[in-house]
Design a protein around this motif. Structure first.
Motif, mmCIF file in Angstrom:
data_model
loop_
_atom_site.group_PDB
_atom_site.id
_atom_site.type_symbol
_atom_site.label_atom_id
_atom_site.label_comp_id
_atom_site.label_asym_id
_atom_site.label_seq_id
_atom_site.Cartn_x
_atom_site.Cartn_y
_atom_site.Cartn_z
ATOM 1 N N GLU A 197 49.285 32.265 84.190
ATOM 2 C CA GLU A 197 48.981 33.134 85.328
ATOM 3 C C GLU A 197 49.925 34.333 85.385
ATOM 4 O OE1 GLU A 197 48.623 32.980 90.228
ATOM 5 O OE2 GLU A 197 49.005 31.140 89.090
ATOM 6 N N THR A 198 51.233 34.071 85.235
ATOM 7 C CA THR A 198 52.200 35.167 85.291
ATOM 8 C C THR A 198 52.071 36.092 84.092
ATOM 9 O OG1 THR A 198 53.739 33.785 86.522
ATOM 10 C CG2 THR A 198 54.648 35.736 85.468
ATOM 11 N N ILE A 199 51.757 35.519 82.911
ATOM 12 C CA ILE A 199 51.571 36.338 81.713
ATOM 13 C C ILE A 199 50.460 37.355 81.940
ATOM 14 C CG2 ILE A 199 50.712 36.288 79.332
ATOM 15 C CD1 ILE A 199 52.263 33.620 79.024
ATOM 16 N N LYS A 200 49.367 36.904 82.567
ATOM 17 C CA LYS A 200 48.244 37.791 82.854
ATOM 18 C C LYS A 200 48.679 38.937 83.762
ATOM 19 C CE LYS A 200 43.492 37.741 84.619
ATOM 20 N NZ LYS A 200 42.427 36.882 85.214
ATOM 21 N N LYS A 201 49.479 38.616 84.786
ATOM 22 C CA LYS A 201 49.963 39.636 85.715
ATOM 23 C C LYS A 201 50.927 40.595 85.016
ATOM 24 C CE LYS A 201 49.613 36.680 89.836
ATOM 25 N NZ LYS A 201 50.377 35.965 90.872
ATOM 26 N N ARG A 202 51.791 40.053 84.152
ATOM 27 C CA ARG A 202 52.763 40.888 83.437
ATOM 28 C C ARG A 202 52.066 41.890 82.520
ATOM 29 N NH1 ARG A 202 56.638 37.022 80.386
ATOM 30 N NH2 ARG A 202 57.710 38.952 79.853
ATOM 31 N N LEU A 203 51.005 41.450 81.854
ATOM 32 C CA LEU A 203 50.265 42.347 80.972
ATOM 33 C C LEU A 203 49.576 43.457 81.763
ATOM 34 C CD1 LEU A 203 48.745 39.796 78.437
ATOM 35 C CD2 LEU A 203 50.427 41.570 77.942
ATOM 36 N N LYS A 204 49.058 43.123 82.942
ATOM 37 C CA LYS A 204 48.429 44.146 83.784
ATOM 38 C C LYS A 204 49.467 45.165 84.245
ATOM 39 C CE LYS A 204 45.464 44.901 87.803
ATOM 40 N NZ LYS A 204 46.195 46.105 88.209
ATOM 41 N N THR A 205 50.645 44.672 84.670
ATOM 42 C CA THR A 205 51.722 45.573 85.085
ATOM 43 C C THR A 205 52.140 46.470 83.924
ATOM 44 O OG1 THR A 205 52.531 43.980 86.714
ATOM 45 C CG2 THR A 205 54.074 45.685 85.995
ATOM 46 N N TYR A 206 52.202 45.882 82.729
ATOM 47 C CA TYR A 206 52.568 46.643 81.524
ATOM 48 C C TYR A 206 51.554 47.759 81.275
ATOM 49 C CZ TYR A 206 52.856 47.602 76.500
ATOM 50 O OH TYR A 206 52.926 48.216 75.270
ATOM 51 N N ARG A 207 50.265 47.437 81.366
ATOM 52 C CA ARG A 207 49.229 48.452 81.137
ATOM 53 C C ARG A 207 49.282 49.549 82.191
ATOM 54 N NH1 ARG A 207 46.048 43.782 80.170
ATOM 55 N NH2 ARG A 207 45.239 43.918 82.312
ATOM 56 N N ASP A 208 49.463 49.147 83.443
ATOM 57 C CA ASP A 208 49.389 50.104 84.546
ATOM 58 C C ASP A 208 50.640 50.955 84.700
ATOM 59 O OD1 ASP A 208 46.904 49.140 85.109
ATOM 60 O OD2 ASP A 208 47.502 47.948 86.850
#
Length: 513
Positions: free
Chosen positions: A459-470
């Motif tokens: 779950e956190t990995i998914k959020k971290r990748l979104k933050t990275y992209r954004d």
């Protein structure tokens, strides 16, 4: 009742600014991704899709008004230039003035075009890290530099940059600083090593500046028994207000030093005077600049002896920004560099995790909650922790080469770095590690089995990748403009990736060690 177009445009710009990751640079990438038929143009439906995927929303009626306004040639479609200029606007006013200063620095012939011949007269490519490491020739460095500014989105490829092309590039870059002329101007002045004429911007008569200099010289003379000792008075005054012992004085310290001499101009005049002393245009006055501004022309022997008394600035730490998504192997590569080249490795993630565990930390709980959510910690906290760590190591271990791992992760990070650190440290280069997100996820899930880290879960990995992209990807364009930049494909083996990394860090070491 429909809102006026000006209000709609400002609303969208505010959304872009407050979302951080939804910057103009990010939207430019979305343009390419969502240009479904690949014709280099966006229909109204594609335009709506781009904004929606970036999390930017307007009423359909307002979106239609905005589309028609941006569609300058009334073709019913938006090309890349219309899209970018419509959302960011052309660079103008103070920003355009400083952009033209940067262009004119390279346009030695004054013909409105910069080519390799112009670059050779202004830029020494022999000290470029890739030239030192043997990866590129000087000619290739010049061509690569020019290609970043050519045509709409750098596709023209004729080896020449016109003034219009350069201003288009600056408009795109300017959009990353939507509400701060000062930030944009400071970035351009530092990157291109130019100096904005603040006295002209502020409307200050040059004779007023010279009168203030005369007053400083007279105050110094009154405080000494003879010209032989004037240099000691000046040294004592500026050392007293060089708070961080950096060998440089920022504007706040400068005003205090003037007050010690009994000179208290308005902030408006003080800023114009400070800019006159700040010959390098980097926002800090060295003792040498101060001496030269007052005495080099009229009394060069005093200027020279003053520098002997005061000395020059201390050696500055040199840092390499190491950026990449989670799971790209930044930490592994940094560990090898530390072992082979003697760099000090600072991971923003490690510093934040250590801070949240430190007893009595006022930021601990906040950092813990933010990391669990996969979001970014406030920039001033991250930069302050980095600054303290670098200064401690430089002082105790006499080590001046640093790998700053996981920074900057946003435009806000970079702005905080400029505000808190400025030129106290030298940013030598940036290494950007990149690979497919699928590979990143596989590596992180594998690491989760042994790491014990709270943020190593699906779950956190998914959020971290979104933050990275954004948030992180938009900062790359700015970094490419302000320092040398290396993109490293980390999908290969550790050893193959390290071959490229070692050439980069070795080249930096030759220049800054």
């Amino acid at each position: 009742m429909a809102r006026p177009l000006s209000e709609i445009t400002e609303d969208l710009k505010m959304q872009i600014a407050t979302r951080g990751g939804a910057s103009i640079s990010a939207l430019a990438r979305c343009f390419k991704i969502n240009d479904i038929n690949g014709d280099g143009k966006l229909s109204f439906e594609e335009f709506e899709l781009v904004l929606g995927r970036a999390g930017l929303f307007l009423k359909r009626q307002e979106l239609t008004m905005l589309f028609r306004y941006i569609d300058k040639d009334k073709s019913g479609c938006l090309d890349y230039k219309e899209f970018i200029e419509g959302l960011s606007g052309p660079v103008s006013g103070r920003r355009k003035a400083v952009a033209l200063l940067a262009f004119n620095k390279f346009d030695k012939t004054g013909d409105g075009v910069v080519d390799i011949k112009d670059l050779r007269n202004t830029y020494d490519a022999s000290r470029h890290p890739k030239v030192l490491s043997g990866q590129l020739t000087e000619e290739q460095v010049y061509k690569k530099f020019l290609s970043a500014f050519e045509g709409d989105n750098g596709t023209k490829g004729d080896g020449k940059v016109t003034k219009a092309e350069f201003l288009d590039y600056m408009a795109d870059l300017s959009a990353n600083f939507p509400y701060s002329d000062d930030r944009f101007v400071q970035m351009v002045c530092k990157a291109w090593r130019i100096k904005e004429d603040i006295a002209k911007v502020l409307g200050v008569d040059p004779t007023v500046i010279e009168a203030l200099k005369d007053e400083i010289r007279e105050k110094v003379r009154q405080r000494t028994t003879g010209s032989h000792y004037e240099r000691n008075t000046l040294a004592h005054t500026f050392r007293k207000f060089d708070i961080d012992d950096s060998g440089k004085v920022i504007f706040v310290e400068f005003r205090k030093a003037l007050a010690t001499l009994g000179i208290q101009p308005s902030e408006h005049l003080a800023r114009a005077l400070f800019n006159d002393f700040d010959a390098s245009g980097n926002g800090a006055v060295t003792y040498e600049e101060f001496s030269n501004a007052l005495y080099k022309r009229e009394r060069p022997e005093l200027s020279k002896s003053m520098l002997t008394t005061i000395g020059t600035s201390k050696k500055k730490p040199a840092v390499i920004f190491v950026i990449g998504g989670p799971g790209t192997g930044k930490g592994t590569q940094c560990a090898k560099v530390v072992e082979d080249y003697g760099y000090s490795h600072l991971s923003t993630g490690d510093l934040l995790r250590a801070e949240r565990k430190r007893g009595g930390s006022k930021y601990g709980k906040m950092i813990n909650d933010i990391i669990k959510e996969g979001k970014l910690v406030p920039s001033d906290i991250t930069v302050s922790l980095l600054k303290n760590a670098v200064e401690k190591i430089a002082k105790e271990d006499k080590s001046f080469l640093f790998l700053v791992d996981g920074f900057p992760r946003s435009i806000e990070n970079l702005e905080a770095w400029e505000q808190i650190i400025g030129d106290k440290f030298t940013v030598a280069t940036t290494m950007f590690f990149t690979c497919d997100e699928k590979i990143m996820v596989e590596r992180l899930l594998k690491r989760a089995k042994t790491s014990g880290r709270s943020d190593d879960n699906a779950e956190t990995i998914k959020k971290r990748l979104k933050t990275y992209r954004d948030s992180t990807l938009p900062v790359l364009k700015t970094l490419r403009a302000v320092c040398s930049f290396y993109e490293i494909d980390c999908a290969h083996s550790i050893e193959k990736v390290y071959e490229k990394v070692s050439k980069i860090v070795g080249g930096v070491r030759k220049v800054y060690a």
